[in-house]
Design an enzyme around this catalytic site. Structure first.
Site, PDB file in Angstrom:
ATOM      1  CG  ASP A  80      -9.371   3.210   1.236  1.00  0.00           C
ATOM      2  OD1 ASP A  80      -8.590   2.930   0.299  1.00  0.00           O
ATOM      3  OD2 ASP A  80      -9.023   3.270   2.423  1.00  0.00           O
ATOM      4  CG  ASP A 128      -2.010   0.928   1.260  1.00  0.00           C
ATOM      5  OD1 ASP A 128      -2.028   1.816   0.390  1.00  0.00           O
ATOM      6  OD2 ASP A 128      -2.866   0.824   2.154  1.00  0.00           O
TER       7      ASP A 128
HETATM    8  C1  GLA Z   1      -5.390   2.358   2.769  1.00  0.00           C
HETATM    9  C2  GLA Z   1      -5.910   1.211   1.917  1.00  0.00           C
HETATM   10  C3  GLA Z   1      -6.956   0.431   2.696  1.00  0.00           C
HETATM   11  C4  GLA Z   1      -6.345  -0.080   3.995  1.00  0.00           C
HETATM   12  C5  GLA Z   1      -5.763   1.078   4.802  1.00  0.00           C
HETATM   13  C6  GLA Z   1      -4.968   0.572   6.005  1.00  0.00           C
HETATM   14  O1  GLA Z   1      -6.380   3.303   3.006  1.00  0.00           O
HETATM   15  O2  GLA Z   1      -6.433   1.673   0.715  1.00  0.00           O
HETATM   16  O3  GLA Z   1      -7.454  -0.632   1.930  1.00  0.00           O
HETATM   17  O4  GLA Z   1      -5.347  -1.011   3.683  1.00  0.00           O
HETATM   18  O5  GLA Z   1      -4.883   1.871   4.001  1.00  0.00           O
HETATM   19  O6  GLA Z   1      -4.342   1.591   6.698  1.00  0.00           O
END
Ligand code: GLA
Length: 381
Positions: free
Chosen positions: A207, A147
């Site tokens: 997200d 990520d």
């Molecule tokens: C980002 C990702 C999410 C999750 C969070 C965790 O926002 O897109 O899917 O993994 O980080 O902190």
């Protein structure tokens, strides 16, 4: 003819090693499993992950095809004196957890960032990429979600392919089969370079959250990306929210249908230990899952749209089609799919994948009254 055959043989010999070298052979169909983030956020620990693995088996999810149990952010501890990443007090022994999950016939996934810190501000893999990949392999990890997060502080956006390849190569070098999930919110046209850095899937958006609006905004916006998906490398419109309580079951059926038509990874994001009968039915509908997991590996697309009414279709093996008749509007509506929009003519048999019923043979088109925010999903034979 002989010349032609010779040419074909030479060409395939030249291209084959490259084709093999490009992918890791994993995720020939979209990965299926569970991820901790959507429901648990930071409140995830060893005990809960074990209980989720138990529930994945006892609920019938495993039998329906779900296999990855993925720990998202907040498992990370500090590095030891040699720079090895350690799990924090919530996860006392990652190797033992992996053994537990494996003993159930499931696989374990983990999470990190190419930056110094993860999105939740835990330790990332920056400048420890190979070391971390070796640690994951030693623990028995089968899946990594990587990520971007704080990588934005140390790299440029244009560095993304190089930075993601660093970890892709490191995972490959471990010799352990590890599914590689890229998470950088669909920036820098990741679908164009995701496979070449070893990615098996890549997020295409920011997200998701557990609302009809956000789910629909993401899902119905995936049109156009279909040419980038295929066996071994998939567009990822983010994890499922089914069963988390923010949508109705009608809406969750539309969510599941859309993700399956998109050949999206199916990562449940709810608490598998406490599911309603309806949630289990939605997540484990084998006829709908078969659309997602179809071996042809084609991602579906929008074939028609009239106001709030949309028809999406996905080509399947043996010349069949999966079709979603969606109603995004606030009132029930009649939705029609025309065979000519699928390049078909004549009469075709229709099977309703939520009602589990054959709906007869139809000439030219098929229509249905679809409830607000609902779907009728069919297989056209
Ligand atoms: C980002 C990702 C999410 C999750 C969070 C965790 O926002 O897109 O899917 O993994 O980080 O902190």
């Amino acid at each position: 003819m002989t010349r032609y055959l010779l040419l074909c043989t030479v060409l395939s010999l030249l291209c084959l090693p490259q084709a093999i070298a490009q992918g890791n052979g994993l995720a020939q169909t979209p990965p299926m499993g569970w991820n901790s983030w959507n429901h648990f956020h930071r409140n995830i620990d060893d005990k809960t992950v074990r209980e989720i693995a138990d529930a994945m088996v006892s609920s019938g999810m495993k039998d329906a095809g779900y296999v990855y149990v993925n720990i998202d952010d907040t498992w990370e501890g500090k590095r030891d004196a040699q720079g090895n990443i350690q799990s924090n007090e919530k996860f006392p022994d990652m190797k033992a957890l992996a053994d537990y999950v494996h003993a159930k016939g499931l696989k374990l996934g983990i999470y990190s960032s190419p930056g110094p810190l993860t999105c939740a501000k835990f330790e990332g893999s920056y400048q420890h990429e190979e070391q971390d990949a070796r640690t994951y392999a030693a623990w028995g990890i089968d899946y990594l979600k990587y990520d971007w997060c704080s990588a934005a502080k140390v790299y440029q956006e244009s560095d993304m392919p190089r930075v993601y390849k660093l970890m892709g190569d490191a995972l490959r070098a471990t010799g352990r089969p590890i599914v590689y999930s890229l998470c950088q919110y669909g920036r820098a046209k990741v679908w164009e370079w995701g496979p070449s850095v070893g990615g098996n899937l890549w997020r295409t958006t920011g997200d998701i959250n557990d609302t009809w609006k956000r789910m629909a905004d993401i899902g119905f916006n995936q049109n156009g990306l279909q040419k980038y998906a295929g066996p071994g490398h998939w567009n990822d419109p983010d994890m499922l929210e089914i069963g988390n309580g923010g949508m109705t079951d009608v809406e969750y059926r539309a969510h599941m249908s859309l993700w399956c038509l998109l050949a999206a990874p199916l990562l449940a994001g709810n608490d598998l230990r406490q599911m309603s009968k309806e949630t289990v039915e939605i997540l484990t509908n084998r006829e709908v899952i078969a659309v997602d997991q179809d071996k042809l590996g084609k991602q579906g697309y929008r074939v028609s749209q009239e106001g709030p009414v949309e028809v999406w279709a996905k080509p399947l093996e043996v010349g069949e089609w999966a079709v979603g008749l969606f109603n995004r509007g606030p009132e029930s509506a009649r939705v029609t799919v025309r065979w000519k929009d699928l390049g078909l003519s004549g009469k075709h048999r229709v099977r309703d994948l939520w009602a589990h019923r054959d709906r007869g043979s139809h000439k030219d088109e098929f229509w249905y009254h679809v409830p607000a925010h609902g779907v009728v999903m069919v297989r056209v034979k």
